[in-house]
Design a protein around this motif. Sequence first.
Motif, PDB file in Angstrom:
ATOM      1  N   ALA A   1       0.843  -1.190   0.000  1.00 28.11           N
ATOM      2  CA  ALA A   1       0.000   0.000   0.000  1.00 28.11           C
ATOM      3  C   ALA A   1       0.877   1.238   0.000  1.00 28.11           C
ATOM      4  O   ALA A   1       2.035   1.187   0.424  1.00 28.11           O
ATOM      5  N   ALA A   2       0.306   2.347  -0.457  1.00 30.19           N
ATOM      6  CA  ALA A   2       1.021   3.620  -0.457  1.00 30.19           C
ATOM      7  C   ALA A   2       0.046   4.750  -0.196  1.00 30.19           C
ATOM      8  O   ALA A   2      -1.151   4.630  -0.474  1.00 30.19           O
ATOM      9  N   ILE A   3       0.580   5.841   0.332  1.00 25.15           N
ATOM     10  CA  ILE A   3      -0.241   7.003   0.623  1.00 25.15           C
ATOM     11  C   ILE A   3       0.529   8.265   0.248  1.00 25.15           C
ATOM     12  O   ILE A   3       1.747   8.350   0.424  1.00 25.15           O
ATOM     13  N   SER A   4      -0.181   9.221  -0.292  1.00 27.24           N
ATOM     14  CA  SER A   4       0.452  10.455  -0.732  1.00 27.24           C
ATOM     15  C   SER A   4       0.864  11.319   0.443  1.00 27.24           C
ATOM     16  O   SER A   4       0.448  11.090   1.590  1.00 27.24           O
ATOM     17  N   TRP A   5       1.653  12.328   0.158  1.00 29.40           N
ATOM     18  CA  TRP A   5       2.116  13.244   1.200  1.00 29.40           C
ATOM     19  C   TRP A   5       0.930  13.899   1.917  1.00 29.40           C
ATOM     20  O   TRP A   5       0.923  14.027   3.124  1.00 29.40           O
ATOM     21  N   SER A   6      -0.069  14.302   1.187  1.00 23.44           N
ATOM     22  CA  SER A   6      -1.227  14.957   1.787  1.00 23.44           C
ATOM     23  C   SER A   6      -2.114  13.978   2.538  1.00 23.44           C
ATOM     24  O   SER A   6      -2.940  14.377   3.361  1.00 23.44           O
ATOM     25  N   GLY A   7      -1.979  12.698   2.225  1.00 20.42           N
ATOM     26  CA  GLY A   7      -2.869  11.697   2.811  1.00 20.42           C
ATOM     27  C   GLY A   7      -4.176  11.559   2.054  1.00 20.42           C
ATOM     28  O   GLY A   7      -5.004  10.713   2.377  1.00 20.42           O
ATOM     29  N   GLY A   8      -4.337  12.360   1.016  1.00 15.92           N
ATOM     30  CA  GLY A   8      -5.599  12.347   0.294  1.00 15.92           C
ATOM     31  C   GLY A   8      -5.728  11.263  -0.750  1.00 15.92           C
ATOM     32  O   GLY A   8      -6.812  11.020  -1.282  1.00 15.92           O
ATOM     33  N   ARG A   9      -4.624  10.639  -1.047  1.00 15.79           N
ATOM     34  CA  ARG A   9      -4.661   9.589  -2.059  1.00 15.79           C
ATOM     35  C   ARG A   9      -3.932   8.355  -1.531  1.00 15.79           C
ATOM     36  O   ARG A   9      -2.834   8.459  -0.988  1.00 15.79           O
ATOM     37  N   SER A  10      -4.547   7.197  -1.714  1.00 14.63           N
ATOM     38  CA  SER A  10      -3.921   5.947  -1.315  1.00 14.63           C
ATOM     39  C   SER A  10      -4.091   4.927  -2.421  1.00 14.63           C
ATOM     40  O   SER A  10      -4.972   5.061  -3.288  1.00 14.63           O
ATOM     41  N   TYR A  11      -3.237   3.929  -2.381  1.00 11.65           N
ATOM     42  CA  TYR A  11      -3.217   2.929  -3.453  1.00 11.65           C
ATOM     43  C   TYR A  11      -2.846   1.597  -2.835  1.00 11.65           C
ATOM     44  O   TYR A  11      -1.961   1.539  -1.977  1.00 11.65           O
ATOM     45  N   TYR A  12      -3.514   0.543  -3.272  1.00 14.67           N
ATOM     46  CA  TYR A  12      -3.299  -0.768  -2.681  1.00 14.67           C
ATOM     47  C   TYR A  12      -3.034  -1.825  -3.743  1.00 14.67           C
ATOM     48  O   TYR A  12      -3.502  -1.729  -4.879  1.00 14.67           O
ATOM     49  N   ARG A  13      -2.327  -2.844  -3.321  1.00 13.92           N
ATOM     50  CA  ARG A  13      -2.202  -4.022  -4.162  1.00 13.92           C
ATOM     51  C   ARG A  13      -3.607  -4.577  -4.349  1.00 13.92           C
ATOM     52  O   ARG A  13      -4.373  -4.677  -3.384  1.00 13.92           O
ATOM     53  N   ASP A  14      -3.927  -4.947  -5.570  1.00 10.99           N
ATOM     54  CA  ASP A  14      -5.296  -5.340  -5.890  1.00 10.99           C
ATOM     55  C   ASP A  14      -5.841  -6.414  -4.956  1.00 10.99           C
ATOM     56  O   ASP A  14      -6.975  -6.344  -4.480  1.00 10.99           O
ATOM     57  N   SER A  15      -5.054  -7.408  -4.699  1.00  9.66           N
ATOM     58  CA  SER A  15      -5.538  -8.564  -3.951  1.00  9.66           C
ATOM     59  C   SER A  15      -5.711  -8.265  -2.462  1.00  9.66           C
ATOM     60  O   SER A  15      -6.295  -9.068  -1.733  1.00  9.66           O
ATOM     61  N   LEU A  16      -5.216  -7.107  -2.019  1.00  7.05           N
ATOM     62  CA  LEU A  16      -5.246  -6.798  -0.595  1.00  7.05           C
ATOM     63  C   LEU A  16      -6.268  -5.724  -0.233  1.00  7.05           C
ATOM     64  O   LEU A  16      -6.582  -5.546   0.953  1.00  7.05           O
ATOM     65  N   GLU A  17      -6.739  -5.022  -1.231  1.00 14.23           N
ATOM     66  CA  GLU A  17      -7.664  -3.929  -0.937  1.00 14.23           C
ATOM     67  C   GLU A  17      -8.910  -4.472  -0.247  1.00 14.23           C
ATOM     68  O   GLU A  17      -9.483  -5.466  -0.651  1.00 14.23           O
ATOM     69  N   GLY A  18      -9.291  -3.780   0.810  1.00 12.04           N
ATOM     70  CA  GLY A  18     -10.443  -4.223   1.583  1.00 12.04           C
ATOM     71  C   GLY A  18     -10.043  -4.719   2.961  1.00 12.04           C
ATOM     72  O   GLY A  18     -10.767  -4.507   3.927  1.00 12.04           O
ATOM     73  N   ARG A  19      -8.878  -5.365   3.038  1.00  9.42           N
ATOM     74  CA  ARG A  19      -8.397  -5.833   4.344  1.00  9.42           C
ATOM     75  C   ARG A  19      -7.296  -4.926   4.909  1.00  9.42           C
ATOM     76  O   ARG A  19      -7.063  -4.908   6.110  1.00  9.42           O
ATOM     77  N   PHE A  20      -6.638  -4.200   4.036  1.00  6.07           N
ATOM     78  CA  PHE A  20      -5.524  -3.344   4.429  1.00  6.07           C
ATOM     79  C   PHE A  20      -5.931  -1.874   4.300  1.00  6.07           C
ATOM     80  O   PHE A  20      -6.573  -1.495   3.323  1.00  6.07           O
ATOM     81  N   THR A  21      -5.544  -1.083   5.290  1.00  6.58           N
ATOM     82  CA  THR A  21      -5.799   0.350   5.253  1.00  6.58           C
ATOM     83  C   THR A  21      -4.552   1.104   5.685  1.00  6.58           C
ATOM     84  O   THR A  21      -4.034   0.859   6.778  1.00  6.58           O
ATOM     85  N   ILE A  22      -4.098   1.998   4.832  1.00  2.10           N
ATOM     86  CA  ILE A  22      -2.928   2.810   5.149  1.00  2.10           C
ATOM     87  C   ILE A  22      -3.396   4.199   5.568  1.00  2.10           C
ATOM     88  O   ILE A  22      -4.364   4.740   5.031  1.00  2.10           O
ATOM     89  N   SER A  23      -2.709   4.764   6.539  1.00  2.00           N
ATOM     90  CA  SER A  23      -3.036   6.112   7.003  1.00  2.00           C
ATOM     91  C   SER A  23      -1.763   6.788   7.479  1.00  2.00           C
ATOM     92  O   SER A  23      -0.754   6.116   7.731  1.00  2.00           O
ATOM     93  N   ARG A  24      -1.796   8.090   7.611  1.00  2.58           N
ATOM     94  CA  ARG A  24      -0.604   8.803   8.077  1.00  2.58           C
ATOM     95  C   ARG A  24      -0.995   9.988   8.942  1.00  2.58           C
ATOM     96  O   ARG A  24      -2.106  10.529   8.823  1.00  2.58           O
ATOM     97  N   ASP A  25      -0.066  10.380   9.790  1.00  2.00           N
ATOM     98  CA  ASP A  25      -0.227  11.555  10.639  1.00  2.00           C
ATOM     99  C   ASP A  25       1.048  12.384  10.474  1.00  2.00           C
ATOM    100  O   ASP A  25       2.076  12.067  11.076  1.00  2.00           O
TER     101      ASP A  25
ATOM    102  N   GLY B   1       3.603   5.868  -5.053  1.00  3.24           N
ATOM    103  CA  GLY B   1       4.411   4.943  -5.839  1.00  3.24           C
ATOM    104  C   GLY B   1       4.147   3.515  -5.434  1.00  3.24           C
ATOM    105  O   GLY B   1       3.846   3.233  -4.275  1.00  3.24           O
ATOM    106  N   TYR B   2       4.270   2.588  -6.384  1.00  2.00           N
ATOM    107  CA  TYR B   2       4.049   1.178  -6.086  1.00  2.00           C
ATOM    108  C   TYR B   2       5.253   0.316  -6.436  1.00  2.00           C
ATOM    109  O   TYR B   2       5.248  -0.886  -6.214  1.00  2.00           O
ATOM    110  N   ARG B   3       6.283   0.927  -6.980  1.00  2.00           N
ATOM    111  CA  ARG B   3       7.497   0.180  -7.326  1.00  2.00           C
ATOM    112  C   ARG B   3       8.560   0.399  -6.263  1.00  2.00           C
ATOM    113  O   ARG B   3       8.668   1.481  -5.691  1.00  2.00           O
ATOM    114  N   ARG B   4       9.360  -0.603  -6.043  1.00  2.00           N
ATOM    115  CA  ARG B   4      10.449  -0.454  -5.078  1.00  2.00           C
ATOM    116  C   ARG B   4      11.359   0.694  -5.471  1.00  2.00           C
ATOM    117  O   ARG B   4      11.853   1.433  -4.605  1.00  2.00           O
ATOM    118  N   SER B   5      11.566   0.880  -6.742  1.00  2.00           N
ATOM    119  CA  SER B   5      12.461   1.932  -7.221  1.00  2.00           C
ATOM    120  C   SER B   5      11.906   3.338  -7.002  1.00  2.00           C
ATOM    121  O   SER B   5      12.626   4.325  -7.132  1.00  2.00           O
TER     122      SER B   5
END
Length: 127
Positions: free
Chosen positions: A49-73, A108-112
């Motif tokens: 999973a990934a989350i933007s600097w603002s926290g307004g956008r997040s992205y998940y691996r397809d197979s994990l969405e629904g069980r995983f939630t990313i958040s930031r403070d 981002g979703y790539r290690r690089s």
Amino acid sequence: QVQLVESGGGLVQAGDSLRLSCAASGRTDSSYSMGWFRQAPGKEREFVAAISWSGGRSYYRDSLEGRFTISRDNAKNTVDLQINNLKPEDTAVYYCAAAKTSTSSTVGYRRSDYDYWGQGTQVDVSS
């Protein structure tokens, strides 16, 4: 330089929930998108999973969405990963990563894509 330290891993049973946390220190005055990756024994590290600097956008691996939630403070310089309904196949070392960014919405979703990595926290899920 940014230092990342993960915590919250452990041994749990299938169906349990777990909350992983990543604390950032160092040059946290810059903008970073954050991500979580995991690496199971004998497998390559994969995006979770990934989350933007603002926290307004997040992205998940397809197979994990629904069980995983990313958040930031950003005030606390932390990013969390909530995992519900854990499965044995979730067993892995979970890594936090930071990517320096100039936009508030980049994820981002790539290690690089990532510049800094933590040492990881082990999650073991028993059936």
